[in-house]
Design an enzyme around this catalytic site. Structure first.
Site, short mmCIF file in Angstrom:
data_model
loop_
_atom_site.label_atom_id
_atom_site.label_comp_id
_atom_site.label_asym_id
_atom_site.label_seq_id
_atom_site.Cartn_x
_atom_site.Cartn_y
_atom_site.Cartn_z
CB CYS A 68 18.75 21.34 0.74
SG CYS A 68 17.26 22.14 -0.02
CB CYS A 77 16.25 16.03 3.46
SG CYS A 77 15.44 15.31 2.17
CD GLN A 245 9.16 -1.17 -3.50
OE1 GLN A 245 8.76 -1.69 -5.19
NE2 GLN A 245 8.31 -2.79 -2.92
CE1 TYR A 274 -0.93 -5.49 4.99
CE2 TYR A 274 0.34 -7.02 5.33
CZ TYR A 274 -0.48 -6.02 6.24
OH TYR A 274 -1.01 -6.84 7.14
CG ASP A 338 6.94 -4.25 1.46
OD1 ASP A 338 7.41 -3.54 2.20
OD2 ASP A 338 6.86 -4.12 -0.25
CB CYS A 365 8.88 2.13 5.51
SG CYS A 365 7.43 1.97 5.51
#
Length: 410
Positions: A68, A77, A245, A274, A338, A365
């Site tokens: 990119c 990113c 997700q 969650y 989660d 995460c």
């Protein structure tokens, strides 16, 4: 070119590379272990400094050309300069490091990451911000401003089609969330404005549009207030403000891992804390005696109830985990956790430990809060069996992992 010459040794949680100069840690974005980098210091603290790279003096063989043109400026990113196999390895190392440093667990089994065949164009949901000129983009990588973009290589094509087609001229626009059901083709826009007036917009696509009001409620002014996604043979309604997700393709692998770790035998009570729209627990509902789900998001609970139609062994409850778990009177055999990046609320975790479920699967995460919570669970009577990274966020520094914990025999 003046600057400080730094040798890079590791990758840190958060995505920066770590170097040292005269014994002091220096965090450097867009560098790689094994590289010699000329840097400019931008922040100095007592124990560490932050720097920006001026020149890569000696490049790592794991360095690749970013796809990119916005990479390095846009904050969407952090690792497009890293070969994909190396990204996977860094995630595993970061998990090991956080578990050792925070949870004080030095012999954890972290399995090889479950990777993507094509680690691009996977995101089914993005949040874009409006700059001063009204152009849409992401928050910058190294400063708090909006970087307007013309292309994005992690957006799913259904999202990028909306981005290209979208024409909004509205000074009070703050954020635009674009969501897609990648298996159904459905597309949705969620608009956030300074006031509560819906902007006029043009898009040559059959798309749903929803306005998020300042009190958190939504108003649908075109189409529906949800998209539908199919995962593991099941359809899930996902409302505009519900969690799901971001990588649909990898969610199948995530579900497989959770199922394998819990190994339900048919008679258990499964607690999903969650739970979101019920993605994880509903996929196991036909393998257990009963499912209990908890989530604070009212829209997500409404989705979960809708998604569980026809299932008589499922009950979803709306409220925070710290409010609802202490009052849970039912005996629980299996638990799915989660939580958001902040991890589990301390009161919720205390109540969970009192339930003493034989098996807990923690989907995370954020390696740091995962390590913090696992450390507390180990102190509270559990043992960590193993951790399975699932690569949900290629080209970024984010780490998704599934951890299996078992209650130690009393």
């Amino acid at each position: 070119m003046s600057g400080l010459r730094v040798s890079i040794g590791d990758m840190a949680h958060g995505g920066d590379a770590v170097g040292r100069h005269e014994g002091k840690v220096i965090f450097v974005p867009f560098a790689l272990p094994g590289e010699e980098v000329l840097v400019e210091l931008i922040e100095e603290k007592a124990r560490y400094s932050r720097a920006l790279p001026l020149e890569i003096l000696s490049a790592s063989p794991q360095r690749v050309e970013p796809r990119c043109p916005h990479f390095g400026i846009c904050g969407g990113c952090q690792w497009q300069h890293v070969a994909y196999e190396a990204q996977l390895g860094f995630r595993e190392e970061i998990l090991q490091s956080q578990l050792k440093r925070i949870a004080h667990l030095s012999d954890v089994s972290v399995k090889p990451s479950l990777s993507m065949t094509n680690p691009w164009n996977y995101r089914n949901h993005v949040q874009l911000h409006s700059d001063e000129a009204g152009q849409l983009g992401f928050i910058a990588a190294t400063e708090h401003r909006v970087v307007a973009i013309q292309e994005c290589h992690v957006m799913h094509p259904l999202l990028f089609d909306v981005f290209v087609a979208l024409d909004i001229d509205f000074p009070e626009l703050k954020k635009v969330s674009v969501r897609a059901g990648t298996t159904t083709g459905e597309q949705l826009l969620l608009l956030e404005t300074v006031g509560e007036e819906a902007p006029l917009l043009e898009a040559d696509l059959p798309i749903s549009c929803v306005l998020l009001l300042n009190d958190g409620t939504t108003v649908t002014y075109v189409g529906d207030n949800y998209v539908t996604e199919r995962v593991a043979g099941r359809s899930f309604r996902i409302s505009a403000t519900s969690f799901f997700q971001v990588n649909t393709a990898q969610t199948d692998l995530l579900l497989d891992t959770v199922n394998q770790y819990l190994s339900p035998q048919g008679e258990e009570v499964l607690l999903d804390v969650y739970c979101g729209v019920g993605t994880l627990s509903l996929s196991l509902a036909d393998k257990v005696a009963k499912v209990l789900g908890i989530d604070v998001n009212e829209a997500a609970i409404a989705d979960a109830v809708f998604n569980s139609q026809g299932m008589k062994n499922v009950k979803f409850m709306q409220g925070t985990a710290e409010e609802l778990l202490p009052g849970l009177e039912e005996s629980v055999d299996l638990v799915i956790l989660d939580p958001p990046r902040q991890g589990i609320h301390k009161q919720a975790l205390a109540a969970l430990l009192k339930l003493a479920a034989p098996k807990v699967v923690y989907v995370s995460c954020d390696p740091a809060t995962l390590a913090r919570d696992i450390g507390r669970m180990v102190q509270g009577g559990y043992e960590l069996v193993e951790v399975q990274p699932v690569d949900m966020f290629p080209q970024t520094c984010h780490v998704e992992a599934v951890a299996l914990l078992r209650a130690r025999p009393q």
